[in-house]
Scaffold this motif. Structure first.
Motif, PDB file in Angstrom:
ATOM      1  N   LEU A 114      37.683  51.211  39.512  1.00 14.41           N
ATOM      2  CA  LEU A 114      37.591  49.907  40.190  1.00 14.41           C
ATOM      3  C   LEU A 114      38.971  49.726  40.597  1.00 14.41           C
ATOM      4  O   LEU A 114      39.649  49.274  39.595  1.00 14.41           O
ATOM      5  CB  LEU A 114      36.707  48.851  39.474  1.00 14.41           C
ATOM      6  CG  LEU A 114      35.278  49.098  39.072  1.00 14.41           C
ATOM      7  CD1 LEU A 114      34.922  48.219  38.175  1.00 14.41           C
ATOM      8  CD2 LEU A 114      34.402  49.226  40.128  1.00 14.41           C
ATOM      9  N   LYS A 116      36.806  42.469  38.768  1.00 15.19           N
ATOM     10  CA  LYS A 116      36.697  43.907  38.299  1.00 15.19           C
ATOM     11  C   LYS A 116      36.447  44.038  36.768  1.00 15.19           C
ATOM     12  O   LYS A 116      35.243  44.929  36.695  1.00 15.19           O
ATOM     13  CB  LYS A 116      38.251  44.612  38.152  1.00 15.19           C
ATOM     14  CG  LYS A 116      38.772  44.826  39.645  1.00 15.19           C
ATOM     15  CD  LYS A 116      39.972  45.643  39.580  1.00 15.19           C
ATOM     16  CE  LYS A 116      41.087  44.953  38.543  1.00 15.19           C
ATOM     17  NZ  LYS A 116      41.513  43.460  39.061  1.00 15.19           N
ATOM     18  N   ASP A 130      39.089  49.949  35.355  1.00 22.14           N
ATOM     19  CA  ASP A 130      39.428  48.507  36.095  1.00 22.14           C
ATOM     20  C   ASP A 130      40.874  48.638  35.934  1.00 22.14           C
ATOM     21  O   ASP A 130      41.619  48.605  35.005  1.00 22.14           O
ATOM     22  CB  ASP A 130      38.682  47.535  35.967  1.00 22.14           C
ATOM     23  CG  ASP A 130      39.157  46.333  34.888  1.00 22.14           C
ATOM     24  OD1 ASP A 130      40.520  45.910  35.280  1.00 22.14           O
ATOM     25  OD2 ASP A 130      38.623  45.827  34.200  1.00 22.14           O
TER      26      ASP A 130
END
Length: 189
Positions: free
Chosen positions: A14, A22, A87
């Protein structure tokens, strides 16, 4: 002691600005993804150093080393057979280049996490734990590479719906191509 490594893990990566959702999206994905996935967040690595103040030049070097270590931790977890939701904020070109190199052996599904700037600024203010203007400063740079396997809009949809969209995309069986495309573009200059 040796470990039976078996197959390597899949990486759902992400990428979005600060306050784009995220981490919340990663948590939603962990609830619905099969098999078991682990969340690796750059913010968690940032927090490992505590709150020690450093001069700007030392801080920049320390953060660069930490982020390089983060990228290698992702690779290590995947190499051990773990499926991951990562993330990250690819706000500097070297971060993307390093990920492209370090994660080359792995299946990486690159997901753009987008959100309109006014909503990012509203979230940033409501959080109160980020410097004002951080999301705005990252806004253009984070998505500058322009290539994703899939994108979600956390301003238009809640994280549960965005997670469902990602799971539906994964269920199509479409091979991830963004990292391969970006690697080829980097190789040709």
């Amino acid at each position: 002691m040796t470990m039976d490594q078996g197959p390597v893990g899949r990486i759902i990566f992400l990428n979005g600005t600060s306050s784009s959702g995220k981490s919340s999206l990663a948590a939603a994905l962990l609830r619905v993804l099969e098999p078991l996935h682990f969340h690796l967040a750059v913010d968690a690595f940032n927090a490992m150093s505590g709150s020690k103040e450093l001069p700007p030049d030392e801080l920049e070097l320390a953060l660069r080393r930490m982020r390089g270590g983060f990228h290698r931790a992702i690779a290590g977890m995947a190499a051990a057979g773990n499926h991951l939701v990562v993330d990250h904020v690819l706000s500097e070109p070297w971060r993307l280049r390093d990920c492209l190199e370090v994660l080359a052996p792995y299946e990486v599904v690159l997901v753009g996490v987008r959100c309109p700037l006014p909503e990012l600024e509203r979230r940033e203010l409501a959080r109160g734990d980020r410097p004002a203007g951080l999301a705005a400063a990252q806004y253009e740079r984070v998505h500058a590479h322009g290539v994703y396997d899939f994108e979600v809009d956390t301003g238009a949809y809640g994280v549960e719906e965005c997670a469902a969209q990602i799971v539906a995309h994964l269920a199509t069986g479409a091979a991830p191509t963004a990292f391969r495309t970006l690697r080829a573009a980097l190789a040709t200059g």
